[in-house]
Design a protein around this motif. Structure first.
Motif, PDB file in Angstrom:
ATOM      1  N   ILE A 154       0.818  -1.214   0.000  1.00  0.00           N
ATOM      2  CA  ILE A 154       0.000   0.000   0.000  1.00  0.00           C
ATOM      3  C   ILE A 154       0.854   1.267   0.000  1.00  0.00           C
ATOM      4  N   GLY A 155       2.143   1.126  -0.318  1.00  0.00           N
ATOM      5  CA  GLY A 155       2.988   2.305  -0.418  1.00  0.00           C
ATOM      6  C   GLY A 155       3.886   2.452   0.806  1.00  0.00           C
ATOM      7  N   PRO A 156       4.755   3.418   0.768  1.00  0.00           N
ATOM      8  CA  PRO A 156       4.839   4.479  -0.235  1.00  0.00           C
ATOM      9  C   PRO A 156       5.398   3.998  -1.568  1.00  0.00           C
ATOM     10  N   CYS A 182     -12.106 -13.685  -0.658  1.00  0.00           N
ATOM     11  CA  CYS A 182     -11.087 -13.926   0.369  1.00  0.00           C
ATOM     12  C   CYS A 182     -10.628 -12.591   0.961  1.00  0.00           C
ATOM     13  N   PRO A 183     -10.078 -12.608   2.163  1.00  0.00           N
ATOM     14  CA  PRO A 183      -9.661 -11.366   2.819  1.00  0.00           C
ATOM     15  C   PRO A 183      -8.467 -10.711   2.129  1.00  0.00           C
ATOM     16  N   LEU A 184      -8.368  -9.399   2.314  1.00  0.00           N
ATOM     17  CA  LEU A 184      -7.296  -8.609   1.723  1.00  0.00           C
ATOM     18  C   LEU A 184      -6.507  -7.935   2.834  1.00  0.00           C
ATOM     19  N   TYR A 185      -5.183  -8.051   2.770  1.00  0.00           N
ATOM     20  CA  TYR A 185      -4.296  -7.415   3.744  1.00  0.00           C
ATOM     21  C   TYR A 185      -3.354  -6.456   3.020  1.00  0.00           C
ATOM     22  N   GLY A 186      -3.119  -5.301   3.620  1.00  0.00           N
ATOM     23  CA  GLY A 186      -2.210  -4.320   3.039  1.00  0.00           C
ATOM     24  C   GLY A 186      -1.000  -4.091   3.930  1.00  0.00           C
ATOM     25  N   PHE A 187       0.174  -3.983   3.302  1.00  0.00           N
ATOM     26  CA  PHE A 187       1.416  -3.807   4.053  1.00  0.00           C
ATOM     27  C   PHE A 187       2.236  -2.673   3.446  1.00  0.00           C
ATOM     28  N   SER A 188       2.940  -1.962   4.298  1.00  0.00           N
ATOM     29  CA  SER A 188       3.853  -0.926   3.827  1.00  0.00           C
ATOM     30  C   SER A 188       4.898  -1.533   2.899  1.00  0.00           C
ATOM     31  N   SER A 189       5.169  -0.872   1.795  1.00  0.00           N
ATOM     32  CA  SER A 189       6.187  -1.377   0.870  1.00  0.00           C
ATOM     33  C   SER A 189       7.558  -1.401   1.535  1.00  0.00           C
ATOM     34  N   SER A 243      -9.658  -5.475   4.382  1.00  0.00           N
ATOM     35  CA  SER A 243     -10.484  -5.388   3.182  1.00  0.00           C
ATOM     36  C   SER A 243     -11.403  -4.177   3.159  1.00  0.00           C
ATOM     37  N   ALA A 244     -12.073  -3.893   4.278  1.00  0.00           N
ATOM     38  CA  ALA A 244     -13.108  -2.863   4.288  1.00  0.00           C
ATOM     39  C   ALA A 244     -12.545  -1.449   4.337  1.00  0.00           C
ATOM     40  N   ASN A 245     -11.378  -1.275   4.947  1.00  0.00           N
ATOM     41  CA  ASN A 245     -10.886   0.091   5.167  1.00  0.00           C
ATOM     42  C   ASN A 245      -9.462   0.301   4.676  1.00  0.00           C
ATOM     43  N   ILE A 246      -9.002  -0.519   3.752  1.00  0.00           N
ATOM     44  CA  ILE A 246      -7.636  -0.386   3.265  1.00  0.00           C
ATOM     45  C   ILE A 246      -7.473   0.910   2.473  1.00  0.00           C
ATOM     46  N   SER A 247      -6.373   1.595   2.686  1.00  0.00           N
ATOM     47  CA  SER A 247      -6.102   2.838   1.961  1.00  0.00           C
ATOM     48  C   SER A 247      -4.612   2.921   1.667  1.00  0.00           C
ATOM     49  N   THR A 305       4.773   5.056  -6.207  1.00  0.00           N
ATOM     50  CA  THR A 305       4.236   5.972  -7.213  1.00  0.00           C
ATOM     51  C   THR A 305       2.708   5.991  -7.148  1.00  0.00           C
ATOM     52  N   PHE A 306       2.116   7.126  -7.437  1.00  0.00           N
ATOM     53  CA  PHE A 306       0.664   7.277  -7.354  1.00  0.00           C
ATOM     54  C   PHE A 306      -0.050   6.276  -8.257  1.00  0.00           C
ATOM     55  N   THR A 307       0.332   6.237  -9.528  1.00  0.00           N
ATOM     56  CA  THR A 307      -0.359   5.369 -10.474  1.00  0.00           C
ATOM     57  C   THR A 307      -0.147   3.897 -10.150  1.00  0.00           C
ATOM     58  N   GLY A 308       1.091   3.513  -9.869  1.00  0.00           N
ATOM     59  CA  GLY A 308       1.383   2.114  -9.564  1.00  0.00           C
ATOM     60  C   GLY A 308       0.617   1.609  -8.358  1.00  0.00           C
ATOM     61  N   LEU A 309       0.540   2.423  -7.299  1.00  0.00           N
ATOM     62  CA  LEU A 309      -0.177   2.010  -6.096  1.00  0.00           C
ATOM     63  C   LEU A 309      -1.674   1.884  -6.352  1.00  0.00           C
ATOM     64  N   ARG A 310      -2.243   2.829  -7.093  1.00  0.00           N
ATOM     65  CA  ARG A 310      -3.687   2.784  -7.358  1.00  0.00           C
ATOM     66  C   ARG A 310      -4.048   1.567  -8.205  1.00  0.00           C
ATOM     67  N   VAL A 311      -3.253   1.300  -9.231  1.00  0.00           N
ATOM     68  CA  VAL A 311      -3.525   0.143 -10.093  1.00  0.00           C
ATOM     69  C   VAL A 311      -3.376  -1.159  -9.306  1.00  0.00           C
ATOM     70  N   GLY A 312      -2.321  -1.257  -8.504  1.00  0.00           N
ATOM     71  CA  GLY A 312      -2.086  -2.471  -7.725  1.00  0.00           C
ATOM     72  C   GLY A 312      -3.201  -2.740  -6.731  1.00  0.00           C
ATOM     73  N   LEU A 313      -3.632  -1.696  -6.003  1.00  0.00           N
ATOM     74  CA  LEU A 313      -4.684  -1.893  -5.008  1.00  0.00           C
ATOM     75  C   LEU A 313      -6.018  -2.207  -5.680  1.00  0.00           C
ATOM     76  N   ALA A 314      -6.306  -1.544  -6.801  1.00  0.00           N
ATOM     77  CA  ALA A 314      -7.557  -1.826  -7.507  1.00  0.00           C
ATOM     78  C   ALA A 314      -7.609  -3.283  -7.951  1.00  0.00           C
ATOM     79  N   CYS A 315      -6.495  -3.786  -8.455  1.00  0.00           N
ATOM     80  CA  CYS A 315      -6.410  -5.188  -8.878  1.00  0.00           C
ATOM     81  C   CYS A 315      -6.614  -6.115  -7.683  1.00  0.00           C
ATOM     82  N   ALA A 316      -5.938  -5.827  -6.571  1.00  0.00           N
ATOM     83  CA  ALA A 316      -6.045  -6.679  -5.385  1.00  0.00           C
ATOM     84  C   ALA A 316      -7.463  -6.662  -4.827  1.00  0.00           C
ATOM     85  N   LYS A 317      -8.105  -5.500  -4.804  1.00  0.00           N
ATOM     86  CA  LYS A 317      -9.481  -5.415  -4.309  1.00  0.00           C
ATOM     87  C   LYS A 317     -10.427  -6.212  -5.200  1.00  0.00           C
ATOM     88  N   GLY A 318     -10.225  -6.127  -6.519  1.00  0.00           N
ATOM     89  CA  GLY A 318     -11.070  -6.881  -7.435  1.00  0.00           C
ATOM     90  C   GLY A 318     -10.948  -8.377  -7.233  1.00  0.00           C
TER      91      GLY A 318
END
Length: 203
Positions: free
Chosen positions: A25-27, A49-56, A181-185, A29-42
């Motif tokens: 979930i970063g830090p 299945c559950p989704l977990y986000g971790f600092s790069s 999953s519900a509140n990942i940013s 690039t703006f575009t790379g992070l948005r595309v990656g998270l959108a793909c993972a959420k989809g």
């Protein structure tokens, strides 16, 4: 998506066998992070299945720690990940290593400093222990006091690691950590150029 499909096919893994998804979930690039998270959420929604986000930066630190322990090297006291933030700056954080020094699965990373953006001349290791740098050596500031020969600082060439993200995801599942999953940013560590140049709309 085609790469993910090919990966599952070559490993003969069906989507119903996926237990969880981990994503950086970063830090970054703006575009790379948005595309990656959108793909993972989809994928998380589609596969149920559950989704977990971790600092790069945490992922980079864990990748370096896993590689060092698997190679039988001495576990460092600290891991200092870094990556190019562009505009002449660095993304960085600091983690302390604690746990069973004989096993990669027994070691834990504890945050000493949060993810931040700094000027290259501010990039310094802690003074009270051996430090492992995690990042591309070409991105190290020229002024950095590289003292590997003295045993105070080692360097592990790592940009990112899918394996470390998977390891952190598995540990989250095993410890029954609530999914994000519900509140990942995303964590950009800075405002976008649009916000910087034109600020937020008024009224």
């Amino acid at each position: 998506m085609p790469q993910i499909e090919r990966l599952l096919s070559t490993r003969n893994i069906h989507s119903d066998k996926i237990q969880a998804i981990g994503v950086s979930i970063g830090p970054g690039t703006f575009t790379g992070l948005r595309v990656g998270l959108a793909c993972a959420k989809g994928l998380s929604l589609g596969w149920g299945c559950p989704l977990y986000g971790f600092s790069s930066l945490e992922v980079m630190a864990m990748a370096a720690l896993l590689n060092e322990t698997r190679a039988g090297h001495r576990v460092p006291g600290y891991i200092l990940p870094y990556r190019d933030a562009r505009h002449g700056e660095l993304f960085t954080a600091l983690f302390q290593v604690s746990g069973n020094t004989e096993s990669s699965t027994g070691n834990n990373l504890y945050r000493v400093r949060e993810d931040e953006i700094i000027a290259p001349e501010e990039f310094r290791p802690p003074e009270d222990g051996n430090t492992l740098l995690a990042g591309e050596k070409a991105e190290l500031p020229e002024s950095f006091p590289f003292r590997a020969s003295q045993g105070l600082i080692k360097h592990h060439e790592v940009d990112s690691s899918a394996a470390a993200t998977a390891w952190l995801t598995r540990r989250a599942l095993q410890s029954q950590m609530p999914p994000h999953s519900a509140n990942i940013s995303l964590n950009y560590c800075r405002k976008s150029q649009a916000q910087t140049k034109w600020s937020d709309p008024q009224g």
